[in-house]
Design a protein around this motif. Structure first.
Motif, short mmCIF file in Angstrom:
data_model
loop_
_atom_site.label_atom_id
_atom_site.label_comp_id
_atom_site.label_asym_id
_atom_site.label_seq_id
_atom_site.Cartn_x
_atom_site.Cartn_y
_atom_site.Cartn_z
N UNK A 225 65.95 -83.98 48.67
CA UNK A 225 66.84 -84.46 48.01
C UNK A 225 67.77 -83.32 47.17
N UNK A 226 68.92 -83.61 46.97
CA UNK A 226 69.79 -82.63 46.60
C UNK A 226 69.94 -82.09 45.15
N UNK A 227 69.16 -83.20 44.39
CA UNK A 227 69.49 -82.84 43.06
C UNK A 227 67.93 -82.85 42.09
N UNK A 228 68.05 -82.46 40.83
CA UNK A 228 66.99 -82.71 39.90
C UNK A 228 67.39 -83.50 38.91
N UNK A 229 66.36 -84.60 38.45
CA UNK A 229 66.57 -85.34 37.41
C UNK A 229 65.78 -84.66 36.23
N UNK A 230 66.38 -84.42 35.29
CA UNK A 230 65.63 -83.81 33.85
C UNK A 230 65.97 -84.66 32.75
N UNK A 231 64.85 -84.99 31.96
CA UNK A 231 64.54 -85.72 30.93
C UNK A 231 64.30 -84.61 29.63
N UNK A 232 65.37 -84.61 28.66
CA UNK A 232 65.24 -83.75 27.32
C UNK A 232 64.86 -84.80 26.19
N UNK A 233 63.89 -84.34 25.66
CA UNK A 233 63.28 -84.99 24.45
C UNK A 233 62.58 -84.16 23.59
N UNK A 234 62.62 -84.90 22.32
CA UNK A 234 62.20 -83.84 20.94
C UNK A 234 61.13 -84.67 20.24
#
Length: 237
Positions: A225-234
């Motif tokens: 896969x060419x990308x990374x999916x990133x979730x940013x959470x607090x």
């Protein structure tokens, strides 16, 4: 499940490209996550399914580390909890109701060559916590990774990660019996050669969570896969 890194975990580069490398005690990880092992192999010999893609462009809505504002809460004790965070405790499970995730978490470290471990492909339904960094709920950026798919089982633990939206809830249960609840700030996709290392592994005074997998359209030529999916959470009361 042991709280130590699983010795069977594969090196992050594997057959999918360049490895992740941890650099020094600051735990700044050079994650140009080119085929980081969070992975994509063609499913059952055919073209891989395309995982859901984030709606936000890369970097949109990232929390500003210089801002001290917190979610509105009614109880001052909740404000104090979010500000101070929780004591260190290993995570045991992660729950993400919107996408139906309820997975056990294994501890991951680095391999002898400095590459970051990922869950074994044989356990692609498990998530992995980067143990040298903060635990979920501690001040700083706790990092949890997982596969997007595998040739053996198809969609894996974080296949639908890109479907999350700001405001969604992620709950991490911890070994001390407590839980840390996080509210999603943003979900973005990044080319693997433009991985936002500082936002993921850099310092943060607030208790935060980063959840990472692969994304984009599977490339049968490169086997990645060419990308990374990133979730940013607090952390949220």
């Amino acid at each position: 499940m042991s709280s130590r890194p699983d010795p069977t975990a594969r090196r992050a580069g594997g057959r999918h490209g360049h490895p992740w490398r941890a650099a020094g005690t600051a735990v700044v990880v050079l994650l140009a996550m080119v085929g980081s092992g969070l992975l994509g192999a063609a499913l059952n010999g055919s073209a891989a399914l395309t995982p859901p893609q984030p709606m936000a462009p890369a970097g949109a809505g990232l929390p500003d580390p210089d801002r001290a504002d917190l979610p509105a809460v009614a109880d001052p004790a909740d404000t104090q909890r979010v500000s101070a965070g929780l004591p260190r405790a290993a995570p045991t499970t992660i729950s993400i109701p919107r996408i139906g995730v309820n997975a056990s978490i294994m501890a991951l470290g680095t391999n002898p060559d400095g590459t970051v471990q990922v869950p074994p492909l044989e356990q692609a339904l498990l998530a992995g916590w980067y143990e040298p960094g903060p635990s979920p709920g501690e001040p700083g950026n706790a990092v949890i990774v997982g596969h997007v798919d595998s040739a053996a089982i198809g969609p894996a633990v974080f296949f639908s990660l890109g479907a999350l939206q700001p405001g969604d809830i992620i709950t991490v249960n911890r070994q001390d019996g407590s839980s840390a609840t996080f509210r999603v700030d943003s979900v973005s996709s990044y080319p693997k050669d433009a991985f936002p290392t500082e936002q993921v592994y850099g310092p943060n005074d607030r208790p935060s969570l980063r959840v990472i997998t692969c994304g984009g359209q599977f490339d049968e030529t490169t086997g990645d896969y060419p990308d990374n999916t990133i979730v940013f959470a607090t952390l949220h009361p």
